[in-house]
Scaffold this active site. Structure first.
Site, PDB file in Angstrom:
ATOM      1  N   ALA A 110       0.767  -1.247   0.000  1.00  0.00           N
ATOM      2  CA  ALA A 110       0.000   0.000   0.000  1.00  0.00           C
ATOM      3  C   ALA A 110       0.798   1.298   0.000  1.00  0.00           C
ATOM      4  O   ALA A 110       0.295   2.322  -0.459  1.00  0.00           O
ATOM      5  CB  ALA A 110      -0.933  -0.004   1.198  1.00  0.00           C
ATOM      6  N   ALA A 111       2.008   1.299   0.547  1.00  0.00           N
ATOM      7  CA  ALA A 111       2.724   2.570   0.729  1.00  0.00           C
ATOM      8  C   ALA A 111       3.252   3.120  -0.608  1.00  0.00           C
ATOM      9  O   ALA A 111       3.620   2.322  -1.471  1.00  0.00           O
ATOM     10  CB  ALA A 111       3.884   2.367   1.699  1.00  0.00           C
ATOM     11  N   PRO A 112       3.274   4.447  -0.778  1.00  0.00           N
ATOM     12  CA  PRO A 112       2.950   5.505   0.182  1.00  0.00           C
ATOM     13  C   PRO A 112       1.469   5.848   0.333  1.00  0.00           C
ATOM     14  O   PRO A 112       1.158   6.806   1.055  1.00  0.00           O
ATOM     15  CB  PRO A 112       3.725   6.713  -0.363  1.00  0.00           C
ATOM     16  CG  PRO A 112       3.765   6.480  -1.838  1.00  0.00           C
ATOM     17  CD  PRO A 112       3.827   4.985  -2.022  1.00  0.00           C
ATOM     18  N   GLY A 113       0.565   5.107  -0.310  1.00  0.00           N
ATOM     19  CA  GLY A 113      -0.828   5.202   0.089  1.00  0.00           C
ATOM     20  C   GLY A 113      -1.769   6.046  -0.752  1.00  0.00           C
ATOM     21  O   GLY A 113      -2.893   6.299  -0.339  1.00  0.00           O
ATOM     22  N   ASN A 114      -1.330   6.454  -1.924  1.00  0.00           N
ATOM     23  CA  ASN A 114      -2.264   7.222  -2.764  1.00  0.00           C
ATOM     24  C   ASN A 114      -3.492   6.401  -3.151  1.00  0.00           C
ATOM     25  O   ASN A 114      -4.614   6.904  -3.149  1.00  0.00           O
ATOM     26  CB  ASN A 114      -1.553   7.719  -4.032  1.00  0.00           C
ATOM     27  CG  ASN A 114      -0.731   8.960  -3.750  1.00  0.00           C
ATOM     28  OD1 ASN A 114      -1.082   9.770  -2.883  1.00  0.00           O
ATOM     29  ND2 ASN A 114       0.368   9.108  -4.472  1.00  0.00           N
ATOM     30  N   LYS A 115      -3.259   5.136  -3.454  1.00  0.00           N
ATOM     31  CA  LYS A 115      -4.397   4.295  -3.846  1.00  0.00           C
ATOM     32  C   LYS A 115      -5.242   3.937  -2.619  1.00  0.00           C
ATOM     33  O   LYS A 115      -6.459   3.813  -2.718  1.00  0.00           O
ATOM     34  CB  LYS A 115      -3.919   3.056  -4.590  1.00  0.00           C
ATOM     35  CG  LYS A 115      -3.219   3.413  -5.900  1.00  0.00           C
ATOM     36  CD  LYS A 115      -2.790   2.223  -6.705  1.00  0.00           C
ATOM     37  CE  LYS A 115      -1.919   2.633  -7.873  1.00  0.00           C
ATOM     38  NZ  LYS A 115      -0.507   2.953  -7.477  1.00  0.00           N
ATOM     39  N   ASP A 133       2.324  -3.022   4.192  1.00  0.00           N
ATOM     40  CA  ASP A 133       3.555  -2.770   3.460  1.00  0.00           C
ATOM     41  C   ASP A 133       4.734  -3.285   4.261  1.00  0.00           C
ATOM     42  O   ASP A 133       4.743  -3.229   5.485  1.00  0.00           O
ATOM     43  CB  ASP A 133       3.749  -1.280   3.134  1.00  0.00           C
ATOM     44  CG  ASP A 133       4.645  -1.090   1.918  1.00  0.00           C
ATOM     45  OD1 ASP A 133       4.114  -0.885   0.813  1.00  0.00           O
ATOM     46  OD2 ASP A 133       5.882  -1.190   2.071  1.00  0.00           O
ATOM     47  N   ARG A 138       8.303   3.749   4.469  1.00  0.00           N
ATOM     48  CA  ARG A 138       7.252   4.133   3.518  1.00  0.00           C
ATOM     49  C   ARG A 138       5.886   4.134   4.206  1.00  0.00           C
ATOM     50  O   ARG A 138       5.013   4.934   3.904  1.00  0.00           O
ATOM     51  CB  ARG A 138       7.254   3.182   2.311  1.00  0.00           C
ATOM     52  CG  ARG A 138       8.429   3.432   1.359  1.00  0.00           C
ATOM     53  CD  ARG A 138       8.560   2.341   0.301  1.00  0.00           C
ATOM     54  NE  ARG A 138       7.452   2.272  -0.632  1.00  0.00           N
ATOM     55  CZ  ARG A 138       7.422   2.879  -1.824  1.00  0.00           C
ATOM     56  NH1 ARG A 138       8.450   3.604  -2.210  1.00  0.00           N
ATOM     57  NH2 ARG A 138       6.378   2.748  -2.609  1.00  0.00           N
ATOM     58  N   CYS A 235       3.227  -0.284 -12.677  1.00  0.00           N
ATOM     59  CA  CYS A 235       3.661   0.836 -13.519  1.00  0.00           C
ATOM     60  C   CYS A 235       4.801   0.342 -14.400  1.00  0.00           C
ATOM     61  O   CYS A 235       5.821   1.002 -14.566  1.00  0.00           O
ATOM     62  CB  CYS A 235       4.025   2.071 -12.705  1.00  0.00           C
ATOM     63  SG  CYS A 235       5.306   1.814 -11.481  1.00  0.00           S
TER      64      CYS A 235
HETATM   65  N1  SAM Z   1       0.068   1.283  -3.978  1.00  0.00           N
HETATM   66  C1  SAM Z   1       1.059   2.284  -3.605  1.00  0.00           C
HETATM   67  C2  SAM Z   1       0.503   3.662  -3.894  1.00  0.00           C
HETATM   68  O1  SAM Z   1      -0.336   3.793  -4.791  1.00  0.00           O
HETATM   69  O2  SAM Z   1       0.867   4.627  -3.235  1.00  0.00           O
HETATM   70  C3  SAM Z   1       2.388   2.018  -4.293  1.00  0.00           C
HETATM   71  C4  SAM Z   1       2.929   0.636  -4.012  1.00  0.00           C
HETATM   72  S1  SAM Z   1       4.579   0.323  -4.590  1.00  0.00           S
HETATM   73  C5  SAM Z   1       4.316   0.023  -6.279  1.00  0.00           C
HETATM   74  C6  SAM Z   1       4.885  -1.296  -3.969  1.00  0.00           C
HETATM   75  C7  SAM Z   1       5.014  -1.389  -2.455  1.00  0.00           C
HETATM   76  O3  SAM Z   1       5.023  -2.778  -2.105  1.00  0.00           O
HETATM   77  C8  SAM Z   1       6.292  -0.819  -1.863  1.00  0.00           C
HETATM   78  O4  SAM Z   1       5.970   0.178  -0.927  1.00  0.00           O
HETATM   79  C9  SAM Z   1       6.964  -2.018  -1.165  1.00  0.00           C
HETATM   80  O5  SAM Z   1       7.565  -1.664   0.067  1.00  0.00           O
HETATM   81  C10 SAM Z   1       5.782  -2.934  -0.929  1.00  0.00           C
HETATM   82  N2  SAM Z   1       6.059  -4.380  -0.807  1.00  0.00           N
HETATM   83  C11 SAM Z   1       6.990  -5.119  -1.455  1.00  0.00           C
HETATM   84  N3  SAM Z   1       6.882  -6.416  -1.126  1.00  0.00           N
HETATM   85  C12 SAM Z   1       5.842  -6.506  -0.245  1.00  0.00           C
HETATM   86  C13 SAM Z   1       5.241  -7.586   0.460  1.00  0.00           C
HETATM   87  N4  SAM Z   1       5.686  -8.845   0.324  1.00  0.00           N
HETATM   88  N5  SAM Z   1       4.193  -7.323   1.284  1.00  0.00           N
HETATM   89  C14 SAM Z   1       3.741  -6.044   1.419  1.00  0.00           C
HETATM   90  N6  SAM Z   1       4.280  -4.987   0.780  1.00  0.00           N
HETATM   91  C15 SAM Z   1       5.322  -5.211  -0.034  1.00  0.00           C
END
Ligand code: SAM
Length: 305
Positions: A110-115, A133, A138, A235
């Protein structure tokens, strides 16, 4: 630099946070400040804006579109959480998942959480929104962002989504999942040329490892017993992280099907996954992006593939 100028050519997108305001009020506020409102766009060309002109987006009504040069980081509406600075393509996943108020939802990565904040707005802060996350830093950024956005229905956890037990009393009622896992980021216009190193084999190994992680997350998401639908997004512009992951997942989970998305959206997933959406600078005037919606088949429905 060249890469910088490519990013500078994308329109500036702003999502109106309906937990704090309405599209109408945000538009009025901006008009009073001297912005020139041109109404709702009706074609892609209407998104080419100059100076202080802006429009409502043609596909996503909560999105306002400005000229590439516009910067809202110091603007009152941003600081007060009334608007979220988010690329249009990254507004697709929550819009498509569309969890009703009162539902039980997971944002898996989820991080940084816009969605997450977009999901909360669609749910009108009603229901349960679990957000996970792995990265504590983050996640801390995310708390700040959600506070500013007025989100109150969330429960954040610094946990690996793959270790979240689908059968546990806390999570067994989950109906909707948004899965936006780590990806190569190859769709981000400013990263695109830096991300591919000269070492083709190394790039391929990295993509294979990301794709296997993405597929594991997807398969895990589909194990929640009351799940109705799951939206998958990246993305990335690489089919290895997009259509190929969806293809493997459908083979392994025949009780789920792809839902045909937004017929009016101009760019589709690669054949035969045209139910899915792609996004790009040239066809949608956004960063590169991929979105798929998986839905549980009804009990009586025949499995067709
Ligand atoms: N959805 C977010 C937004 O819209 O702001 C962006 C997410 S970013 C593409 C992917 C995130 O997945 C990163 O913050 C990363 O730390 C987290 N991540 C990676 N592996 C993970 C796991 N096994 N479980 C939970 N989070 C994970």
């Amino acid at each position: 630099s060249l890469q910088q100028s490519a990013a500078d050519l994308l329109p500036r997108y702003v999502r109106v946070n309906t937990l704090k305001t309405t599209v109408e009020d945000a538009v009025d506020y901006l008009k009073r400040e001297g912005f020139l409102y041109l109404g709702q766009a009706s074609r892609l060309d209407d998104l080419n804006l100059k100076k202080k002109a802006f429009v409502q987006d043609l596909h996503l009504p909560e999105v306002l579109v400005f000229s590439p040069k516009m910067d809202f980081h110091d603007h009152f509406l941003y600081k007060a959480g009334h608007i979220i600075l988010q690329d249009k393509a990254s507004c697709l996943p929550a819009h498509i998942l569309n969890p009703p108020p009162g539902s039980v939802v997971i944002d898996a990565c989820a991080a940084p959480g816009n969605k997450t904040s977009h999901l909360a707005a669609i749910m009108n802060n009603k229901g349960q929104l679990f957000a996970f996350d792995l990265d504590a830093k983050r996640l801390a950024t995310m708390s700040t962002l959600l506070l500013r956005a007025g989100v109150t229905c969330q429960q954040l956890a610094n946990q690996d989504f793959l270790t979240v037990d689908p059968e546990s009393p806390q999570y067994k009622d989950v109906e909707y999942i948004l899965l936006d896992p780590s990806c190569s980021g190859s769709g981000m216009v400013c990263l695109r040329d830096n991300s591919s190193s000269a070492d083709v084999e190394k790039d391929q190994a990295r993509l294979a490892s990301l794709a296997s992680f993405q597929l594991r997350c997807l398969n895990h998401g589909l194990r929640f017993p009351r799940l109705k639908s799951l939206v998958y997004s990246t993305c990335s512009i690489h089919s290895q992280e997009n259509e190929d992951v969806i293809s493997a997942c459908l083979q392994q989970n025949p009780s789920f099907r792809l839902v045909p998305l937004l017929p009016q959206w101009p760019e589709r997933g690669l054949e035969p996954f045209t139910q899915c959406l792609r996004a790009s600078t040239s066809k949608t005037r956004t960063h590169g992006f991929f979105v798929a919606l998986l839905e549980k088949r009804s009990e009586s429905e025949p499995v067709d593939q």
